[in-house]
Design a protein around this motif. Sequence first.
Motif, short mmCIF file in Angstrom:
data_model
loop_
_atom_site.label_atom_id
_atom_site.label_comp_id
_atom_site.label_asym_id
_atom_site.label_seq_id
_atom_site.Cartn_x
_atom_site.Cartn_y
_atom_site.Cartn_z
N ASN A 76 49.12 35.21 59.97
CA ASN A 76 47.92 35.20 59.11
C ASN A 76 47.77 36.53 58.39
N LEU A 77 48.02 37.62 59.10
CA LEU A 77 47.92 38.94 58.48
C LEU A 77 48.99 39.12 57.41
N GLU A 78 50.19 38.61 57.64
CA GLU A 78 51.26 38.69 56.64
C GLU A 78 50.89 37.91 55.38
N VAL A 79 50.31 36.71 55.53
CA VAL A 79 49.87 35.93 54.37
C VAL A 79 48.81 36.70 53.60
N ALA A 80 47.86 37.28 54.31
CA ALA A 80 46.79 38.05 53.66
C ALA A 80 47.36 39.25 52.91
N ASN A 81 48.28 39.97 53.54
CA ASN A 81 48.87 41.15 52.89
C ASN A 81 49.68 40.77 51.66
N LYS A 82 50.45 39.71 51.76
CA LYS A 82 51.26 39.25 50.62
C LYS A 82 50.35 38.81 49.47
N THR A 83 49.28 38.10 49.79
CA THR A 83 48.35 37.66 48.76
C THR A 83 47.72 38.85 48.06
N THR A 84 47.30 39.84 48.83
CA THR A 84 46.71 41.05 48.25
C THR A 84 47.70 41.75 47.35
N LYS A 85 48.94 41.85 47.78
CA LYS A 85 49.98 42.51 46.99
C LYS A 85 50.22 41.78 45.67
N VAL A 86 50.32 40.46 45.72
CA VAL A 86 50.57 39.69 44.50
C VAL A 86 49.38 39.81 43.55
N LEU A 87 48.16 39.76 44.08
CA LEU A 87 46.99 39.93 43.21
C LEU A 87 47.06 41.27 42.48
N ALA A 88 47.39 42.32 43.21
CA ALA A 88 47.48 43.65 42.60
C ALA A 88 48.59 43.70 41.55
N GLU A 89 49.74 43.12 41.85
CA GLU A 89 50.87 43.12 40.91
C GLU A 89 50.51 42.39 39.62
N LYS A 90 49.70 41.36 39.73
CA LYS A 90 49.33 40.56 38.56
C LYS A 90 48.07 41.06 37.88
N GLY A 91 47.48 42.12 38.42
CA GLY A 91 46.25 42.65 37.83
C GLY A 91 45.08 41.71 38.02
N ALA A 92 45.11 40.94 39.07
CA ALA A 92 44.05 39.98 39.36
C ALA A 92 43.17 40.50 40.49
N THR A 93 42.02 39.88 40.65
CA THR A 93 41.07 40.31 41.67
C THR A 93 40.84 39.20 42.68
N GLU A 94 40.14 39.57 43.75
CA GLU A 94 39.74 38.57 44.74
C GLU A 94 38.86 37.51 44.09
N ASN A 95 38.05 37.94 43.13
CA ASN A 95 37.17 37.00 42.43
C ASN A 95 37.97 35.99 41.61
N ASP A 96 39.09 36.43 41.03
CA ASP A 96 39.96 35.49 40.30
C ASP A 96 40.46 34.40 41.23
N LEU A 97 40.90 34.80 42.41
CA LEU A 97 41.39 33.84 43.39
C LEU A 97 40.26 32.92 43.85
N ALA A 98 39.10 33.50 44.10
CA ALA A 98 37.94 32.70 44.52
C ALA A 98 37.57 31.67 43.46
N PHE A 99 37.61 32.08 42.19
CA PHE A 99 37.27 31.17 41.10
C PHE A 99 38.25 29.99 41.04
N ILE A 100 39.55 30.30 41.11
CA ILE A 100 40.56 29.25 41.01
C ILE A 100 40.46 28.28 42.19
N LEU A 101 40.23 28.82 43.38
CA LEU A 101 40.16 27.97 44.58
C LEU A 101 38.78 27.35 44.77
N ASP A 102 37.81 27.77 43.95
CA ASP A 102 36.43 27.31 44.06
C ASP A 102 35.90 27.57 45.48
N ILE A 103 36.08 28.84 45.90
CA ILE A 103 35.65 29.28 47.22
C ILE A 103 34.79 30.53 47.04
N ASN A 104 33.82 30.68 47.89
CA ASN A 104 32.95 31.85 47.86
C ASN A 104 33.79 33.12 47.96
N PRO A 105 33.55 34.09 47.09
CA PRO A 105 34.31 35.35 47.15
C PRO A 105 34.26 36.05 48.51
#
Length: 93
Positions: free
Chosen positions: A26-55
């Motif tokens: 679970n920690l590896e998935v979280a770390n990889k997701t954080t890394k990809v968001l940073a590489e793409k210049g995206a935020t946690e809010n971008d992911l929340a919006f796409i998944l329709d989940i509370n930030p």
Amino acid sequence: MEENDFVSIWLEETGNPAIEKLAQLNLEVANKTTKVLAEKGATENDLAFILDINPDEIKRWLMGRHVFSIKTINEIVISMAEIAQRKTTESVT
């Protein structure tokens, strides 16, 4: 389960390797997701919006406080692809 049964005592003394492995994954998935968001210049809010989940839920995910199901991992992968596509389109225009 009885408090003094062998399994309870063993788990208390040695821990549960399956749970420890799951927590690490679970920690590896979280770390990889954080890394990809940073590489793409995206935020946690971008992911929340796409998944329709509370930030706030996304924040818990990315801190490793979430047990990821295969379904959730697939949704994250699809979202990352959408984020990458959006960021590519934004940089072209």
